[in-house]
Write a protein that holds these residues in place. Sequence first.
Motif, PDB file in Angstrom:
ATOM      1  N   TYR A  27       0.821  -1.215   0.000  1.00 38.74           N
ATOM      2  CA  TYR A  27       0.000   0.000   0.000  1.00 38.74           C
ATOM      3  C   TYR A  27       0.859   1.271   0.000  1.00 38.74           C
ATOM      4  CZ  TYR A  27      -4.460  -2.408   0.776  1.00 38.74           C
ATOM      5  OH  TYR A  27      -5.600  -3.173   0.639  1.00 38.74           O
ATOM      6  N   THR A  28       1.981   1.237   0.716  1.00 39.76           N
ATOM      7  CA  THR A  28       2.857   2.414   0.766  1.00 39.76           C
ATOM      8  C   THR A  28       3.435   2.709  -0.613  1.00 39.76           C
ATOM      9  OG1 THR A  28       3.435   1.961   3.085  1.00 39.76           O
ATOM     10  CG2 THR A  28       4.900   3.421   1.854  1.00 39.76           C
ATOM     11  N   ILE A  29       3.818   1.658  -1.333  1.00 41.01           N
ATOM     12  CA  ILE A  29       4.353   1.821  -2.692  1.00 41.01           C
ATOM     13  C   ILE A  29       3.310   2.468  -3.607  1.00 41.01           C
ATOM     14  CG2 ILE A  29       5.023   0.541  -4.775  1.00 41.01           C
ATOM     15  CD1 ILE A  29       6.459  -1.446  -2.837  1.00 41.01           C
ATOM     16  N   VAL A  30       2.077   1.978  -3.504  1.00 42.35           N
ATOM     17  CA  VAL A  30       0.989   2.513  -4.341  1.00 42.35           C
ATOM     18  C   VAL A  30       0.712   3.973  -3.984  1.00 42.35           C
ATOM     19  CG1 VAL A  30      -1.441   2.283  -4.983  1.00 42.35           C
ATOM     20  CG2 VAL A  30      -0.054   0.226  -4.626  1.00 42.35           C
ATOM     21  N   MET A  31       0.633   4.245  -2.682  1.00 41.58           N
ATOM     22  CA  MET A  31       0.341   5.609  -2.226  1.00 41.58           C
ATOM     23  C   MET A  31       1.428   6.592  -2.676  1.00 41.58           C
ATOM     24  SD  MET A  31       1.293   7.852   0.423  1.00 41.58           S
ATOM     25  CE  MET A  31       1.915   6.789   1.714  1.00 41.58           C
ATOM     26  N   HIS A  32       2.692   6.172  -2.568  1.00 42.95           N
ATOM     27  CA  HIS A  32       3.812   7.009  -3.005  1.00 42.95           C
ATOM     28  C   HIS A  32       3.702   7.316  -4.500  1.00 42.95           C
ATOM     29  CE1 HIS A  32       6.763   7.920   0.026  1.00 42.95           C
ATOM     30  NE2 HIS A  32       6.654   6.719   0.550  1.00 42.95           N
ATOM     31  N   ALA A  33       3.420   6.288  -5.286  1.00 40.97           N
ATOM     32  CA  ALA A  33       3.351   6.450  -6.739  1.00 40.97           C
ATOM     33  C   ALA A  33       2.209   7.381  -7.131  1.00 40.97           C
ATOM     34  CB  ALA A  33       3.167   5.087  -7.404  1.00 40.97           C
ATOM     35  N   LEU A  34       1.069   7.249  -6.462  1.00 40.43           N
ATOM     36  CA  LEU A  34      -0.077   8.117  -6.743  1.00 40.43           C
ATOM     37  C   LEU A  34       0.243   9.564  -6.371  1.00 40.43           C
ATOM     38  CD1 LEU A  34      -2.928   5.770  -5.501  1.00 40.43           C
ATOM     39  CD2 LEU A  34      -2.593   6.526  -7.858  1.00 40.43           C
ATOM     40  N   GLY A  35       0.925   9.730  -5.247  1.00 45.13           N
ATOM     41  CA  GLY A  35       1.311  11.079  -4.825  1.00 45.13           C
ATOM     42  C   GLY A  35       2.273  11.710  -5.815  1.00 45.13           C
ATOM     43  N   LYS A  36       3.237  10.923  -6.260  1.00 47.85           N
ATOM     44  CA  LYS A  36       4.221  11.409  -7.236  1.00 47.85           C
ATOM     45  C   LYS A  36       3.540  11.773  -8.554  1.00 47.85           C
ATOM     46  CE  LYS A  36       8.826  10.221  -8.934  1.00 47.85           C
ATOM     47  NZ  LYS A  36       9.865   9.157  -9.010  1.00 47.85           N
ATOM     48  N   CYS A  58      -5.201  -4.560   7.127  1.00 53.88           N
ATOM     49  CA  CYS A  58      -3.864  -3.973   7.084  1.00 53.88           C
ATOM     50  C   CYS A  58      -3.871  -2.603   7.757  1.00 53.88           C
ATOM     51  CB  CYS A  58      -3.400  -3.850   5.629  1.00 53.88           C
ATOM     52  SG  CYS A  58      -1.722  -3.215   5.475  1.00 53.88           S
ATOM     53  N   VAL A  59      -3.133  -2.479   8.833  1.00 58.78           N
ATOM     54  CA  VAL A  59      -3.104  -1.229   9.593  1.00 58.78           C
ATOM     55  C   VAL A  59      -1.932  -0.360   9.118  1.00 58.78           C
ATOM     56  CG1 VAL A  59      -2.923  -0.216  11.903  1.00 58.78           C
ATOM     57  CG2 VAL A  59      -4.075  -2.427  11.588  1.00 58.78           C
ATOM     58  N   PRO A  60      -2.212   0.899   8.735  1.00 60.01           N
ATOM     59  CA  PRO A  60      -1.112   1.786   8.326  1.00 60.01           C
ATOM     60  C   PRO A  60      -0.128   2.004   9.478  1.00 60.01           C
ATOM     61  CG  PRO A  60      -3.262   2.733   7.766  1.00 60.01           C
ATOM     62  CD  PRO A  60      -3.526   1.555   8.648  1.00 60.01           C
ATOM     63  N   ASP A  61       1.170   2.062   9.162  1.00 63.42           N
ATOM     64  CA  ASP A  61       2.157   2.325  10.207  1.00 63.42           C
ATOM     65  C   ASP A  61       2.564   3.796  10.179  1.00 63.42           C
ATOM     66  OD1 ASP A  61       3.756   2.513   7.969  1.00 63.42           O
ATOM     67  OD2 ASP A  61       4.944   0.720   8.404  1.00 63.42           O
ATOM     68  N   THR A  62       3.438   4.175  11.092  1.00 63.73           N
ATOM     69  CA  THR A  62       3.850   5.574  11.210  1.00 63.73           C
ATOM     70  C   THR A  62       4.502   6.071   9.926  1.00 63.73           C
ATOM     71  OG1 THR A  62       4.144   5.360  13.601  1.00 63.73           O
ATOM     72  CG2 THR A  62       5.291   7.178  12.535  1.00 63.73           C
ATOM     73  N   SER A  63       5.300   5.229   9.295  1.00 67.71           N
ATOM     74  CA  SER A  63       5.967   5.607   8.051  1.00 67.71           C
ATOM     75  C   SER A  63       4.962   5.924   6.950  1.00 67.71           C
ATOM     76  CB  SER A  63       6.901   4.478   7.600  1.00 67.71           C
ATOM     77  OG  SER A  63       7.519   4.807   6.381  1.00 67.71           O
ATOM     78  N   PHE A  64       3.904   5.101   6.867  1.00 69.16           N
ATOM     79  CA  PHE A  64       2.857   5.336   5.873  1.00 69.16           C
ATOM     80  C   PHE A  64       2.184   6.678   6.140  1.00 69.16           C
ATOM     81  CE2 PHE A  64      -1.468   5.312   4.349  1.00 69.16           C
ATOM     82  CZ  PHE A  64      -1.400   4.716   3.107  1.00 69.16           C
ATOM     83  N   TYR A  65       1.814   6.915   7.385  1.00 67.69           N
ATOM     84  CA  TYR A  65       1.143   8.167   7.744  1.00 67.69           C
ATOM     85  C   TYR A  65       2.017   9.375   7.424  1.00 67.69           C
ATOM     86  CZ  TYR A  65      -2.938   6.213  10.129  1.00 67.69           C
ATOM     87  OH  TYR A  65      -4.125   5.591  10.408  1.00 67.69           O
ATOM     88  N   SER A  66       3.298   9.301   7.783  1.00 63.57           N
ATOM     89  CA  SER A  66       4.209  10.429   7.541  1.00 63.57           C
ATOM     90  C   SER A  66       4.306  10.737   6.047  1.00 63.57           C
ATOM     91  CB  SER A  66       5.596  10.120   8.104  1.00 63.57           C
ATOM     92  OG  SER A  66       5.558   9.976   9.501  1.00 63.57           O
ATOM     93  N   SER A  67       4.379   9.678   5.249  1.00 60.27           N
ATOM     94  CA  SER A  67       4.482   9.853   3.794  1.00 60.27           C
ATOM     95  C   SER A  67       3.208  10.453   3.219  1.00 60.27           C
ATOM     96  CB  SER A  67       4.759   8.510   3.122  1.00 60.27           C
ATOM     97  OG  SER A  67       5.997   7.989   3.539  1.00 60.27           O
TER      98      SER A  67
END
Length: 261
Positions: free
Chosen positions: A58-67, A86-95
């Motif tokens: 999910y983090t990979i997808v979210m990063h790509a969409l943001g970019k 799947c629970v988002p972690d702190t790294s996901f939230y920060s990104s």
Amino acid sequence: MNDALKSMEEIKEHGFCPDVISYTSIVEAYCREKYFRKVDSVLNEMEEKGCPPNVVTYTIVMHALGKGKEISKALEVYEKMKGSSCVPDTSFYSSLIYILSKAGRLKDARDVFEDMTKQGAIPDVLTYNTMISAACMHSQEEDALKLLLKMEESSCKPDLNTYSPLLKMCCRNKRMKVLSALLNHMFKKDTSLEAGTYSLLVHGLCKSGKLEHACLFFEEMVSKGLVPKDCTHKLLLKELEKKSMVEAKERVEKLMSQARQ
């Protein structure tokens, strides 16, 4: 891309089910090419095969969409995560907060930040720094200072990256009393000013016309054994010359000469 797809097909041909790592590599390959429809297809297949996406996927997808400036879709990924196991972690939230802030969607960033603790994730220094930087960028002084206070209350120690946007905002808005309070706060927290921070202060104060303050920080910088950058030195001299502050200009030139020895 082709290698990842080939590996996936080989796994299937041998009667094995791809695991989350294999699927995630495909997702990452599609994200690099911005094939977001194919990404959705893979995510759906993962769910159907009983191999749900994990926080890395999910983090990979979210990063790509943001970019790709697909901000609303990045938020949809977040909502989809919350609806899954799947629970988002702190790294996901920060990104995600960084992506929203960069896009100017401060309300969404604040909402995600508030939701973060409700979901059991603890904001770290990067999360707070991102929020504070966004507030400062839009001159939301009260919000930025409240975040600094909240950061301390949660036992999260501020660093130079926390203070830099606050100091820059104070210089820009000519908030000298708040600037002084922040510097005292840094001193109490054992956060030492570095060359980059001094340069930020001198540049910001020059642009705001607070040349006496700029000279004081320049002198303090040199007294600590730090060598100002040429651009900082030249800017200060230029502004002093404009205001015909001859003695101050001579003092700065002398200090720069000392610093270079």
